[in-house]
Design an enzyme around this catalytic site. Structure first.
Site, PDB file in Angstrom:
ATOM      1  N   SER A  11       0.819  -1.227   0.000  1.00  0.00           N
ATOM      2  CA  SER A  11       0.000   0.000   0.000  1.00  0.00           C
ATOM      3  C   SER A  11       0.844   1.263   0.000  1.00  0.00           C
ATOM      4  O   SER A  11       1.686   1.444   0.873  1.00  0.00           O
ATOM      5  CB  SER A  11      -0.860   0.079   1.273  1.00  0.00           C
ATOM      6  OG  SER A  11      -1.641  -1.042   1.417  1.00  0.00           O
ATOM      7  N   HIS A  42      -3.355   0.193  -4.532  1.00  0.00           N
ATOM      8  CA  HIS A  42      -2.657  -0.871  -5.253  1.00  0.00           C
ATOM      9  C   HIS A  42      -3.072  -0.821  -6.707  1.00  0.00           C
ATOM     10  O   HIS A  42      -4.224  -1.080  -7.021  1.00  0.00           O
ATOM     11  CB  HIS A  42      -3.081  -2.254  -4.725  1.00  0.00           C
ATOM     12  CG  HIS A  42      -2.515  -2.592  -3.397  1.00  0.00           C
ATOM     13  ND1 HIS A  42      -1.498  -3.494  -3.239  1.00  0.00           N
ATOM     14  CD2 HIS A  42      -2.823  -2.157  -2.162  1.00  0.00           C
ATOM     15  CE1 HIS A  42      -1.202  -3.606  -1.963  1.00  0.00           C
ATOM     16  NE2 HIS A  42      -2.002  -2.806  -1.279  1.00  0.00           N
ATOM     17  N   HIS A  64      -5.110  -9.701  -1.602  1.00  0.00           N
ATOM     18  CA  HIS A  64      -5.172  -9.994  -0.166  1.00  0.00           C
ATOM     19  C   HIS A  64      -6.303 -10.983   0.093  1.00  0.00           C
ATOM     20  O   HIS A  64      -7.302 -10.989  -0.618  1.00  0.00           O
ATOM     21  CB  HIS A  64      -5.498  -8.730   0.635  1.00  0.00           C
ATOM     22  CG  HIS A  64      -4.557  -7.585   0.407  1.00  0.00           C
ATOM     23  ND1 HIS A  64      -4.655  -6.755  -0.683  1.00  0.00           N
ATOM     24  CD2 HIS A  64      -3.507  -7.137   1.137  1.00  0.00           C
ATOM     25  CE1 HIS A  64      -3.699  -5.836  -0.613  1.00  0.00           C
ATOM     26  NE2 HIS A  64      -2.985  -6.042   0.468  1.00  0.00           N
ATOM     27  N   TYR A  66      -8.440 -10.709   2.405  1.00  0.00           N
ATOM     28  CA  TYR A  66      -9.665  -9.974   2.789  1.00  0.00           C
ATOM     29  C   TYR A  66     -10.482  -9.544   1.582  1.00  0.00           C
ATOM     30  O   TYR A  66     -11.649  -9.176   1.724  1.00  0.00           O
ATOM     31  CB  TYR A  66      -9.345  -8.778   3.699  1.00  0.00           C
ATOM     32  CG  TYR A  66      -8.556  -7.653   3.072  1.00  0.00           C
ATOM     33  CD1 TYR A  66      -9.117  -6.814   2.100  1.00  0.00           C
ATOM     34  CD2 TYR A  66      -7.251  -7.393   3.457  1.00  0.00           C
ATOM     35  CE1 TYR A  66      -8.393  -5.784   1.526  1.00  0.00           C
ATOM     36  CE2 TYR A  66      -6.516  -6.365   2.906  1.00  0.00           C
ATOM     37  CZ  TYR A  66      -7.095  -5.567   1.937  1.00  0.00           C
ATOM     38  OH  TYR A  66      -6.371  -4.549   1.370  1.00  0.00           O
ATOM     39  N   GLU A  67      -9.887  -9.601   0.393  1.00  0.00           N
ATOM     40  CA  GLU A  67     -10.644  -9.257  -0.808  1.00  0.00           C
ATOM     41  C   GLU A  67     -11.550 -10.414  -1.234  1.00  0.00           C
ATOM     42  O   GLU A  67     -12.311 -10.292  -2.192  1.00  0.00           O
ATOM     43  CB  GLU A  67      -9.686  -8.903  -1.947  1.00  0.00           C
ATOM     44  CG  GLU A  67      -8.888  -7.642  -1.676  1.00  0.00           C
ATOM     45  CD  GLU A  67      -7.818  -7.391  -2.731  1.00  0.00           C
ATOM     46  OE1 GLU A  67      -8.160  -6.826  -3.777  1.00  0.00           O
ATOM     47  OE2 GLU A  67      -6.654  -7.768  -2.504  1.00  0.00           O
ATOM     48  N   ALA A  94       2.756  -2.066   4.309  1.00  0.00           N
ATOM     49  CA  ALA A  94       2.467  -1.060   5.325  1.00  0.00           C
ATOM     50  C   ALA A  94       1.967  -1.827   6.542  1.00  0.00           C
ATOM     51  O   ALA A  94       1.281  -2.842   6.394  1.00  0.00           O
ATOM     52  CB  ALA A  94       1.395  -0.114   4.808  1.00  0.00           C
ATOM     53  N   MET A 192      -1.956  -7.095   6.964  1.00  0.00           N
ATOM     54  CA  MET A 192      -2.923  -8.022   6.355  1.00  0.00           C
ATOM     55  C   MET A 192      -2.373  -8.685   5.094  1.00  0.00           C
ATOM     56  O   MET A 192      -3.138  -9.107   4.228  1.00  0.00           O
ATOM     57  CB  MET A 192      -4.219  -7.268   6.030  1.00  0.00           C
ATOM     58  CG  MET A 192      -4.870  -6.623   7.239  1.00  0.00           C
ATOM     59  SD  MET A 192      -6.272  -5.611   6.753  1.00  0.00           S
ATOM     60  CE  MET A 192      -6.575  -4.708   8.277  1.00  0.00           C
ATOM     61  N   SER A 193      -1.070  -8.761   4.973  1.00  0.00           N
ATOM     62  CA  SER A 193      -0.505  -9.306   3.725  1.00  0.00           C
ATOM     63  C   SER A 193       0.747 -10.117   4.018  1.00  0.00           C
ATOM     64  O   SER A 193       0.956 -10.577   5.138  1.00  0.00           O
ATOM     65  CB  SER A 193      -0.171  -8.145   2.779  1.00  0.00           C
ATOM     66  OG  SER A 193       0.897  -7.372   3.286  1.00  0.00           O
ATOM     67  N   ASN A 216       1.276   3.504  11.200  1.00  0.00           N
ATOM     68  CA  ASN A 216       0.430   3.937  12.318  1.00  0.00           C
ATOM     69  C   ASN A 216       0.742   3.088  13.547  1.00  0.00           C
ATOM     70  O   ASN A 216       1.265   1.978  13.422  1.00  0.00           O
ATOM     71  CB  ASN A 216      -1.056   3.781  11.956  1.00  0.00           C
ATOM     72  CG  ASN A 216      -1.397   2.364  11.549  1.00  0.00           C
ATOM     73  OD1 ASN A 216      -1.188   1.979  10.392  1.00  0.00           O
ATOM     74  ND2 ASN A 216      -1.892   1.583  12.483  1.00  0.00           N
ATOM     75  N   HIS A 228      -7.273   4.532   6.944  1.00  0.00           N
ATOM     76  CA  HIS A 228      -6.581   4.007   5.764  1.00  0.00           C
ATOM     77  C   HIS A 228      -5.897   5.113   4.957  1.00  0.00           C
ATOM     78  O   HIS A 228      -4.833   4.909   4.372  1.00  0.00           O
ATOM     79  CB  HIS A 228      -7.545   3.212   4.884  1.00  0.00           C
ATOM     80  CG  HIS A 228      -6.872   2.517   3.734  1.00  0.00           C
ATOM     81  ND1 HIS A 228      -5.879   1.589   3.903  1.00  0.00           N
ATOM     82  CD2 HIS A 228      -7.028   2.646   2.393  1.00  0.00           C
ATOM     83  CE1 HIS A 228      -5.466   1.165   2.719  1.00  0.00           C
ATOM     84  NE2 HIS A 228      -6.148   1.800   1.787  1.00  0.00           N
TER      85      HIS A 228
HETATM   86  N1  HPA Z   1      -3.325  -3.186  11.182  1.00  0.00           N
HETATM   87  C1  HPA Z   1      -3.388  -4.023  10.134  1.00  0.00           C
HETATM   88  N2  HPA Z   1      -2.936  -3.707   8.936  1.00  0.00           N
HETATM   89  C2  HPA Z   1      -2.354  -2.509   8.778  1.00  0.00           C
HETATM   90  C3  HPA Z   1      -2.250  -1.595   9.831  1.00  0.00           C
HETATM   91  C4  HPA Z   1      -2.768  -1.959  11.106  1.00  0.00           C
HETATM   92  O1  HPA Z   1      -2.710  -1.190  12.089  1.00  0.00           O
HETATM   93  N3  HPA Z   1      -1.635  -0.484   9.331  1.00  0.00           N
HETATM   94  C5  HPA Z   1      -1.357  -0.752   8.034  1.00  0.00           C
HETATM   95  N4  HPA Z   1      -1.801  -1.969   7.686  1.00  0.00           N
END
Ligand code: HPA
Length: 256
Positions: A11, A42, A64, A66-67, A94, A192-193, A216, A228
């Site tokens: 990302s 993406h 991913h 989650y998609e 990320a 998540m990847s 973050n 996001h």
């Molecule tokens: N959690 C999960 N996935 C992420 C995060 C997070 O805090 N930040 C960027 N991708």
């Protein structure tokens, strides 16, 4: 051209693909069987070319779980790169930081992972032409590559930490209680990847380096909600450091 090194861009980190020389860009949609990324930030392009003298294949955009993409499809691209002959794979992502000392913008080399996604791209009948039924994951994140990345960061004056990456299914960010659980389990970073791709790459015997960009603080680590947009913004700002680091590291992976 046979690529030696594969690169997967996460990302907000797609900017690296612009630094590839003699680039040939192929939209995923033109490659039969390749899943289209629906995630914001993406694009979906395979970029073949050279970087710092090394022949590279760069995936700008990834699928991913989650998609709703099945696990084996999530790793379709990595398997294509493996079949094209890459021996090394650099994955970027990320992530949220569970360790409060890791501020947004920091780059971290993943040293190991926790697969909390409840799935694996390796389930189902094993394709023995790809690799063994029960692949070893002891050194999934190649120690020599991590050392190379650490040295390269030192030359550039960049701080590069190391940490354990916990893969979360998503798409909802974690709750503060889930983050406390992941911390207790030994996770330093959450995202998540990456983990499905590393499982598929190691299955094929490909050596992996994974670099996370902290975008973050994880849920509950700071009082701020996770957004996001911030993930994409911080990723884009750190992309310069990441490209500089990749420029140093990638040419050395092809030859080590
Ligand atoms: N959690 C999960 N996935 C992420 C995060 C997070 O805090 N930040 C960027 N991708």
């Amino acid at each position: 051209m046979q690529p030696a090194v594969g690169v997967v861009l996460g990302s907000g980190l797609g900017g690296f693909a612009d630094a590839v020389e003699e680039a040939v860009a192929i939209p995923y949609g033109e490659i039969p069987g390749w899943p289209r990324s629906t995630a914001v930030g993406h694009s979906g392009t395979l970029v073949l070319g050279h970087f710092g003298g090394a022949p590279v294949a760069v995936m700008k955009g990834r699928a991913h779980l989650y998609e709703g993409v099945p696990p084996a499809k999530v790793v379709f691209g990595v398997r294509v790169l493996g079949r094209l002959g890459i021996g090394s794979l650099v994955l970027t992502n990320a992530c949220g930081a569970i360790d409060p000392s890791l501020q947004p913008g920091r780059l971290v080399a993943i040293s190991d992972h926790l697969n909390l996604q409840g799935s694996s791209p390796l389930i189902g009948p094993n394709d023995d032409t790809l690799g063994p039924r029960f692949p070893d994951m002891s050194d999934a994140y190649d120690p020599e590559y991590r050392a190379l990345a650490g040295e390269a960061a030192g030359r550039l004056g960049l701080e590069l930490g190391e940490g354990v990456y916990a893969a979360w299914l998503g798409p909802a960010f974690e709750t503060p209680a889930e983050i406390r659980m992941i911390r207790a389990l030994g996770g330093d970073l959450v995202g998540m990847s990456t983990v499905p791709e590393v499982l598929a790459a190691r299955h094929m015997g490909i050596r992996c380096l994974a670099l996370s960009c902290v975008t973050n603080a994880a849920a509950g680590v700071s009082p701020d909600p996770i957004d996001h947009e911030q993930v994409l913004e911080v990723g884009a700002r750190a992309a310069g450091d990441l490209v500089a680091l990749l420029r140093e590291v990638i040419p050395r992976l092809g030859s080590s």
